[in-house]
Motif scaffolding. Structure first.
Motif, PDB file in Angstrom:
ATOM      1  N   ARG A 271      49.558 -69.346 -63.897  1.00  0.00           N
ATOM      2  CA  ARG A 271      50.969 -68.988 -63.848  1.00  0.00           C
ATOM      3  C   ARG A 271      51.216 -68.022 -62.695  1.00  0.00           C
ATOM      4  NH1 ARG A 271      52.934 -69.914 -69.498  1.00  0.00           N
ATOM      5  NH2 ARG A 271      51.148 -70.760 -70.619  1.00  0.00           N
ATOM      6  N   ILE A 272      52.411 -68.082 -62.176  1.00  0.00           N
ATOM      7  CA  ILE A 272      52.796 -67.244 -61.041  1.00  0.00           C
ATOM      8  C   ILE A 272      53.662 -66.084 -61.524  1.00  0.00           C
ATOM      9  CG2 ILE A 272      54.231 -67.165 -58.971  1.00  0.00           C
ATOM     10  CD1 ILE A 272      51.763 -68.554 -58.282  1.00  0.00           C
ATOM     11  N   ASP A 273      53.292 -64.878 -61.103  1.00  0.00           N
ATOM     12  CA  ASP A 273      54.159 -63.728 -61.327  1.00  0.00           C
ATOM     13  C   ASP A 273      55.269 -63.816 -60.282  1.00  0.00           C
ATOM     14  OD1 ASP A 273      55.371 -61.141 -61.070  1.00  0.00           O
ATOM     15  OD2 ASP A 273      53.669 -60.276 -62.136  1.00  0.00           O
ATOM     16  N   TYR A 274      56.417 -64.303 -60.693  1.00  0.00           N
ATOM     17  CA  TYR A 274      57.486 -64.614 -59.747  1.00  0.00           C
ATOM     18  C   TYR A 274      57.914 -63.394 -58.932  1.00  0.00           C
ATOM     19  CZ  TYR A 274      62.146 -65.834 -58.020  1.00  0.00           C
ATOM     20  OH  TYR A 274      63.242 -66.035 -57.229  1.00  0.00           O
ATOM     21  N   THR A 275      58.024 -62.258 -59.569  1.00  0.00           N
ATOM     22  CA  THR A 275      58.475 -61.052 -58.856  1.00  0.00           C
ATOM     23  C   THR A 275      57.509 -60.691 -57.733  1.00  0.00           C
ATOM     24  OG1 THR A 275      59.577 -60.212 -60.834  1.00  0.00           O
ATOM     25  CG2 THR A 275      59.064 -58.621 -59.094  1.00  0.00           C
ATOM     26  N   LYS A 276      56.215 -60.672 -58.022  1.00  0.00           N
ATOM     27  CA  LYS A 276      55.221 -60.345 -56.998  1.00  0.00           C
ATOM     28  C   LYS A 276      55.179 -61.412 -55.905  1.00  0.00           C
ATOM     29  CE  LYS A 276      52.176 -57.602 -59.974  1.00  0.00           C
ATOM     30  NZ  LYS A 276      50.822 -57.496 -60.588  1.00  0.00           N
ATOM     31  N   TYR A 277      55.305 -62.657 -56.318  1.00  0.00           N
ATOM     32  CA  TYR A 277      55.293 -63.779 -55.376  1.00  0.00           C
ATOM     33  C   TYR A 277      56.466 -63.674 -54.404  1.00  0.00           C
ATOM     34  CZ  TYR A 277      54.821 -68.835 -54.183  1.00  0.00           C
ATOM     35  OH  TYR A 277      54.654 -70.050 -53.571  1.00  0.00           O
ATOM     36  N   ARG A 278      57.642 -63.455 -54.937  1.00  0.00           N
ATOM     37  CA  ARG A 278      58.847 -63.331 -54.121  1.00  0.00           C
ATOM     38  C   ARG A 278      58.735 -62.132 -53.178  1.00  0.00           C
ATOM     39  NH1 ARG A 278      64.135 -65.117 -54.360  1.00  0.00           N
ATOM     40  NH2 ARG A 278      65.743 -63.663 -53.691  1.00  0.00           N
ATOM     41  N   GLN A 279      58.232 -61.028 -53.693  1.00  0.00           N
ATOM     42  CA  GLN A 279      58.084 -59.833 -52.853  1.00  0.00           C
ATOM     43  C   GLN A 279      57.122 -60.100 -51.697  1.00  0.00           C
ATOM     44  OE1 GLN A 279      56.839 -56.933 -55.764  1.00  0.00           O
ATOM     45  NE2 GLN A 279      58.946 -56.319 -56.265  1.00  0.00           N
ATOM     46  N   ALA A 280      56.043 -60.839 -51.970  1.00  0.00           N
ATOM     47  CA  ALA A 280      55.065 -61.152 -50.927  1.00  0.00           C
ATOM     48  C   ALA A 280      55.682 -62.017 -49.836  1.00  0.00           C
ATOM     49  CB  ALA A 280      53.854 -61.849 -51.548  1.00  0.00           C
ATOM     50  N   VAL A 281      56.487 -62.999 -50.230  1.00  0.00           N
ATOM     51  CA  VAL A 281      57.158 -63.842 -49.236  1.00  0.00           C
ATOM     52  C   VAL A 281      58.149 -63.018 -48.426  1.00  0.00           C
ATOM     53  CG1 VAL A 281      58.675 -65.825 -48.887  1.00  0.00           C
ATOM     54  CG2 VAL A 281      56.858 -65.949 -50.590  1.00  0.00           C
ATOM     55  N   PHE A 282      58.861 -62.116 -49.075  1.00  0.00           N
ATOM     56  CA  PHE A 282      59.821 -61.280 -48.359  1.00  0.00           C
ATOM     57  C   PHE A 282      59.121 -60.350 -47.370  1.00  0.00           C
ATOM     58  CE2 PHE A 282      64.181 -61.324 -50.522  1.00  0.00           C
ATOM     59  CZ  PHE A 282      64.050 -62.654 -50.871  1.00  0.00           C
ATOM     60  N   ARG A 283      57.960 -59.833 -47.743  1.00  0.00           N
ATOM     61  CA  ARG A 283      57.199 -58.992 -46.811  1.00  0.00           C
ATOM     62  C   ARG A 283      56.772 -59.815 -45.594  1.00  0.00           C
ATOM     63  NH1 ARG A 283      54.994 -56.722 -51.613  1.00  0.00           N
ATOM     64  NH2 ARG A 283      53.190 -58.122 -51.486  1.00  0.00           N
ATOM     65  N   ALA A 284      56.360 -61.039 -45.845  1.00  0.00           N
ATOM     66  CA  ALA A 284      55.971 -61.916 -44.730  1.00  0.00           C
ATOM     67  C   ALA A 284      57.182 -62.233 -43.854  1.00  0.00           C
ATOM     68  CB  ALA A 284      55.346 -63.197 -45.274  1.00  0.00           C
ATOM     69  N   ARG A 285      58.329 -62.379 -44.455  1.00  0.00           N
ATOM     70  CA  ARG A 285      59.547 -62.624 -43.676  1.00  0.00           C
ATOM     71  C   ARG A 285      59.850 -61.451 -42.751  1.00  0.00           C
ATOM     72  NH1 ARG A 285      63.806 -65.050 -48.187  1.00  0.00           N
ATOM     73  NH2 ARG A 285      62.963 -67.181 -48.258  1.00  0.00           N
ATOM     74  N   GLU A 286      59.624 -60.244 -43.259  1.00  0.00           N
ATOM     75  CA  GLU A 286      59.876 -59.052 -42.441  1.00  0.00           C
ATOM     76  C   GLU A 286      58.956 -59.037 -41.220  1.00  0.00           C
ATOM     77  OE1 GLU A 286      59.369 -55.739 -45.026  1.00  0.00           O
ATOM     78  OE2 GLU A 286      61.233 -56.107 -46.147  1.00  0.00           O
ATOM     79  N   ARG A 287      57.705 -59.501 -41.400  1.00  0.00           N
ATOM     80  CA  ARG A 287      56.741 -59.480 -40.300  1.00  0.00           C
ATOM     81  C   ARG A 287      56.948 -60.630 -39.316  1.00  0.00           C
ATOM     82  NH1 ARG A 287      53.063 -58.729 -44.798  1.00  0.00           N
ATOM     83  NH2 ARG A 287      52.384 -56.567 -44.980  1.00  0.00           N
ATOM     84  N   TYR A 288      57.262 -61.808 -39.837  1.00  0.00           N
ATOM     85  CA  TYR A 288      57.221 -63.014 -38.999  1.00  0.00           C
ATOM     86  C   TYR A 288      58.565 -63.723 -38.888  1.00  0.00           C
ATOM     87  CZ  TYR A 288      52.277 -62.264 -39.975  1.00  0.00           C
ATOM     88  OH  TYR A 288      51.024 -61.711 -40.095  1.00  0.00           O
ATOM     89  N   GLY A 289      59.614 -63.134 -39.459  1.00  0.00           N
ATOM     90  CA  GLY A 289      60.904 -63.804 -39.525  1.00  0.00           C
ATOM     91  C   GLY A 289      61.523 -64.188 -38.204  1.00  0.00           C
TER      92      GLY A 289
END
Length: 258
Positions: free
Chosen positions: A48-66
């Motif tokens: 199962r995926i912890d949606y909150t942590k998953y979403r936060q990780a994608v958002f952090r990646a967006r900040e770096r590579y957006g």
């Protein structure tokens, strides 16, 4: 032409060691413009995926590579008719861009360790495989059917030569799957983890002839070495007659010219 890989597993999946940063850096080096992370959600395997942590990780990646890469939040959900209500409850209050519906277990048996195929004649096993996919489609709402040609990964395990298989034997089952998907407004994935073979082109041609339009491309990568520019996939789509493929935003397909 915009290139987007819509099947990538990060280390949120237990079978992947690929970090989101590594995936992004590799994608940029390959000239990709968009990635959709599609980590595993498998109730039968208690994954199962912890949606909150998953979403936060994608958002952090967006900040770096957006500035160089568009990043979308997706999920690969294993079909499980016995848990369809749990799956739907999980999905209904989450803001995913894209959901792959995939068959990894059939009749309660694992496909990858050969349990499902054991003791069956090959024709029967493959026919049953397509039948189970078709029966699984109503299990929950999803964007595209993942890797309908997954069985090609098991040729070595089953000790068969794909060139010896008469794929026309399975046409009725494959067409039934595609017709149902089209009727439900769902698409298919051209999975590029393994080299394409006659079965892949057969599925693409049927999908085009039946009026299917929604199709995504994905490398199904779990590590950087399996990520690639996907040119084989674009060539296959053009060969069959497709002029567009899809990316997704908030579960809505967007058509991209190829």
């Amino acid at each position: 032409m915009k290139k987007a890989d819509y099947h990538i597993h990060s280390d949120f999946s237990p079978d992947s060691t690929l970090t989101m940063d590594q995936a992004c850096e590799r994608a940029i080096s390959l000239g990709l413009e968009e990635l959709c992370f599609t980590d595993h959600f498998e109730i039968a395997e208690d994954i199962r995926i912890d949606y909150t942590k998953y979403r936060q990780a994608v958002f952090r990646a967006r900040e770096r590579y957006g500035k160089q890469l568009s990043l979308k939040i997706g999920l690969e959900v294993g079909f499980d008719k016995n848990s369809q209500h749990q799956i739907q409850e999980y999905l209904e209050d989450k803001d995913f861009d894209f959901v792959i519906g995939s068959l990894h277990r059939a009749e309660g048996l694992d496909l990858f360790n050969g349990e499902f195929f054991r003791g069956k004649e090959l024709k029967v096993a493959f026919s049953d495989y397509f039948k189970v996919i078709h029966e699984s489609i109503p299990s929950f709402d999803f964007s595209v059917l993942g890797h309908i040609t997954l069985i090609k990964r098991f040729f070595l395990l089953l000790k068969v030569n794909p060139s010896d298989i008469d794929w026309s034997y399975y046409d009725e089952g494959i067409q039934a799957i595609l017709q149902d998907l089209i009727a439900r407004g769902k698409g298919i994935e051209l999975n590029l983890r393994n080299p394409l073979l006659d079965l892949d082109f057969r599925v693409l041609r049927f999908y085009k002839e039946l009026g299917g339009e929604i199709i995504t491309l994905g490398t199904d990568s779990h590590h950087t070495t399996s990520m690639h520019a996907m040119e084989e996939g674009f060539q296959a789509l053009r060969k069959v007659g497709f002029r567009y493929y899809c990316v997704f935003d908030h579960l809505k397909p967007l058509f991209v010219s190829i």
